[in-house]
Design an enzyme around this catalytic site. Structure first.
Site, PDB file in Angstrom:
ATOM      1  N   CYS A   1       5.640  -5.913  -2.924  1.00 46.16           N
ATOM      2  CA  CYS A   1       5.229  -6.374  -1.566  1.00 46.16           C
ATOM      3  C   CYS A   1       6.048  -7.209  -0.859  1.00 46.16           C
ATOM      4  CB  CYS A   1       3.806  -7.092  -2.030  1.00 46.16           C
ATOM      5  SG  CYS A   1       2.712  -6.269  -3.095  1.00 46.16           S
TER       6      CYS A   1
ATOM      7  N   SER B   1       0.900  -0.441  -2.866  1.00 47.72           N
ATOM      8  CA  SER B   1       0.034  -0.367  -3.966  1.00 47.72           C
ATOM      9  C   SER B   1       0.636   0.680  -5.003  1.00 47.72           C
ATOM     10  CB  SER B   1      -1.197   0.520  -3.276  1.00 47.72           C
ATOM     11  OG  SER B   1      -1.993  -0.606  -2.130  1.00 47.72           O
TER      12      SER B   1
END
Length: 635
Positions: A2, A51
């Protein structure tokens, strides 16, 4: 995988949500799947998500049960399932199936020492409401980036330098000390960046900000402790630990693959993965004798993978330079970074996660320079006074065959080795526009001295490995790995850089690691029967980018024009640069790495300094920072 951002204001003014939105928007590539925000008065966080695990849940920022702790994390915690079981046994309750929540509960249990329990790659930021403390940490080897800006008004933290520049609301200039380092190392050694006032948290370090005071301290260091062991026992340890690490790194709820070069490191990872499942492999190469795809294609056939390759043309390579420089934040003049950018582009078309072989050379002794102590051993055994006289005498002789060998053999390791790249050194005074500047700032060998001082008792090979682990690995190898992969929303995992694998490697006797004839000797022996024979003892190539040929002729002239038009003459002696080009064009002297370093720097200047209206050439000043006993890194 991320992108993380936080903004802590030291005034009473509440955080403007636009600031966090701008930081988040600036790194969509790091997490195109989701975003999240959290603000409470003078502290705010933003998050971009790619994700990978618990794709439907595990949104961030994430809070504990009573909402007294909030955090964001970039990376993966590979032992999170084991930790989760231990924490649940202690009474902790989880609301997601992701790995990030584990860190919150570890913090509740152990405070800032939670980092000692983590096995993985990570940079995280945590806000403790009870104590008004911001706590951040970076993983053991520096796989994931962590930038920060700290002054009297604020502390800004981010996965990317450009996101800090976007919202800092101040003029930023080129750091002259970092320029000197870059010109030698081909990257800016951490914790500095090329931009004044913005730093990196070092690998294995944590950051604590409370009451407008910032403390940075080391929680882990790659310490070598060789011990006598049976060869067969060591081989078994290497294989079993690496197999376990690869299996842990394969945890994913999305499709994964592997980079595959002609070398043993990526091949070992792919071969171990193949025992678990069939997957995609990716290779790039260049036309010519050293086209790695010839070897990797054969490996993929033996392993029976879904193989993809890209033979990069000269035009394709140079078209990717701008995006590569922009993605890297700090200039990194490693020509292989552009190739890695294109390799990541190729992989991102098929998978979301790739495993790769970075770190094996530093842990197990894979660089050919590590064999140098064997080559110069006879001269090194001479009395110091004899070596000094020989050195002082020979260096004044005209050039002759063997002169460089004698010079290096009579030079202490601390004065000849700073890592795998050494671009401008003796000619530093000529390349700088201000001749006095070289004497006003710490040179690369002085910078490396602080690391040598921590391994005084070790042999020269181990010293070189420690230097590369501390400087080359995070500053070059891992920096380009993270930035080039994340530019394409691709998660890059490196199973060799696991603290359990390092624990095994750190205890291997030096003579098992490297000898006169072989690098990574015992690692190669341990992987016999796992890695195909045509790769097992193949010499290391890296990415053999044909820059030498490309920078002759018209392409070189184009690069020189870019350097001259960039305004780099504010810092660099352009007449000297022009002379380098002319010498390279004759074919008599290979200046391709020097030219590439200056070309990369010129592109970076235009994209970063000029973009953010930075023109002041001033020295960095750090305030209110306690740095765990080695503040010289900031001096």
């Amino acid at each position: 995988m991320c992108g993380i951002n936080s903004y802590l204001s030291f005034s009473n003014q509440s955080i403007n949500p636009t600031i966090l939105q701008q930081m988040s928007d600036n790194m969509i590539h790091r997490g195109p799947d989701d975003e999240g925000f959290w603000i409470e008065k003078t502290i705010g966080m933003s998050f971009r998500r790619l994700s990978i695990i618990d794709t439907e849940g595990a949104q961030q920022p994430i809070l504990n049960e009573n909402e007294t702790i909030v955090m964001i994390c970039n990376g993966e915690i590979y032992n999170y399932r084991v930790l989760r079981n231990e924490l649940e046994a202690k009474g902790h309750h989880f609301k997601t199936d992701g790995d990030t929540e584990t860190i919150i509960h570890l913090y509740e249990e152990y405070g800032i020492d939670c980092v000692h329990h983590l096995r993985g790659m990570f940079s995280f930021i945590l806000w403790d409401k009870k104590t008004n403390t911001l706590f951040g940490a970076r993983d053991h080897f520096g796989i994931k980036p962590f930038y920060y800006l700290f002054d009297e008004q604020k502390l800004i933290c981010s996965s990317e330098l450009k996101s800090i520049l976007k919202v800092s609301n101040q003029s930023h200039s080129l750091d002259p000390q970092s320029l000197v380092h870059y010109l030698t190392y081909q990257y800016v050694p951490e914790p500095r960046t090329m931009v004044n006032g913005i730093n990196k948290l070092l690998p294995g370090h944590r950051l604590i900000c409370r009451n407008q005071s910032l403390k940075i301290e080391r929680y882990w260091e790659p310490t070598f402790q060789p011990k006598e062991q049976d060869v067969e026992v060591v081989k078994e340890k290497i294989l079993t630990t690496l197999q376990e690490s690869v299996k842990l790194h394969m945890q994913s709820d999305v499709t994964l693959g592997s980079f595959l070069s002609s070398g043993i490191d990526s091949t070992a990872i792919a071969a171990i993965m193949r025992k678990e499942t069939k997957f995609h492999t990716f290779s790039v190469g260049f036309e010519g004798e050293q086209n790695e795809c010839t070897v990797s294609r054969k490996t993929a056939e033996i392993l029976d993978t879904y193989h993809h390759e890209w033979i990069i043309k000269e035009d394709e390579y140079f078209e990717a330079v701008n995006s590569s420089v922009w993605a890297q934040d700090d200039p990194v003049a490693d020509p292989s970074a552009v190739a890695l950018n294109l390799l990541s582009q190729l992989a991102s078309e098929h998978v979301k996660v790739v495993l790769s072989g970075e770190g094996a050379d530093e842990l197990f002794g894979g660089y050919r320079i590590y064999q140098e102590p064997f080559a110069i051993r006879h001269i090194q055994l001479m009395p110091e006074i004899v070596k000094n006289i020989l050195h002082q005498t020979i260096k004044h002789f005209p050039k002759f065959y063997g002169k460089n060998y004698i010079i290096r053999a009579t030079t202490p390791i601390e004065k000849r080795f700073i890592g795998n790249a050494k671009i401008f050194t003796d000619d530093m005074v000529e390349i700088l526009n201000d001749n006095k500047m070289q004497y006003q700032y710490v040179d690369a060998f002085e910078w490396a001295e602080q690391y040598y001082n921590r391994v005084k008792e070790h042999d020269d090979i181990t010293k070189m490995q420690f230097i590369d682990l501390s400087l080359w690995l995070p500053g070059n190898i891992l920096a380009k790995g993270d930035k080039m992969s994340m530019a394409h929303s691709l998660e890059l995992r490196v199973p060799f850089l696991d603290k359990k694998v390092f624990e095994v490697a750190s205890q291997i006797p030096t003579e098992y690691r490297v000898n006169r004839n072989r690098t990574k000797k015992i690692m190669r022996d341990a992987l016999q029967g796992i890695v195909p024979e045509h790769v097992l003892n193949r010499p290391k190539l890296g990415f053999p980018v044909p820059l030498r040929q490309w920078l002759r002729g018209l392409r070189g002239e184009e690069c020189l024009d870019v350097i001259k038009s960039s305004g780099l003459d504010q810092y660099i002696n352009i007449d000297y640069v022009d002379a380098l080009f002319r010498q390279h064009q004759t074919g008599k002297i290979d200046h391709s790495r020097k030219i590439w370093s200056l070309y990369t720097l010129s592109q970076w200047k235009v994209m970063f300094l000029d973009r953010y209206q930075s023109s002041i050439f001033e020295q960095e000043i750090q305030k209110n920072v306690v740095y765990d006993g080695h503040a010289e890194l900031y001096a």
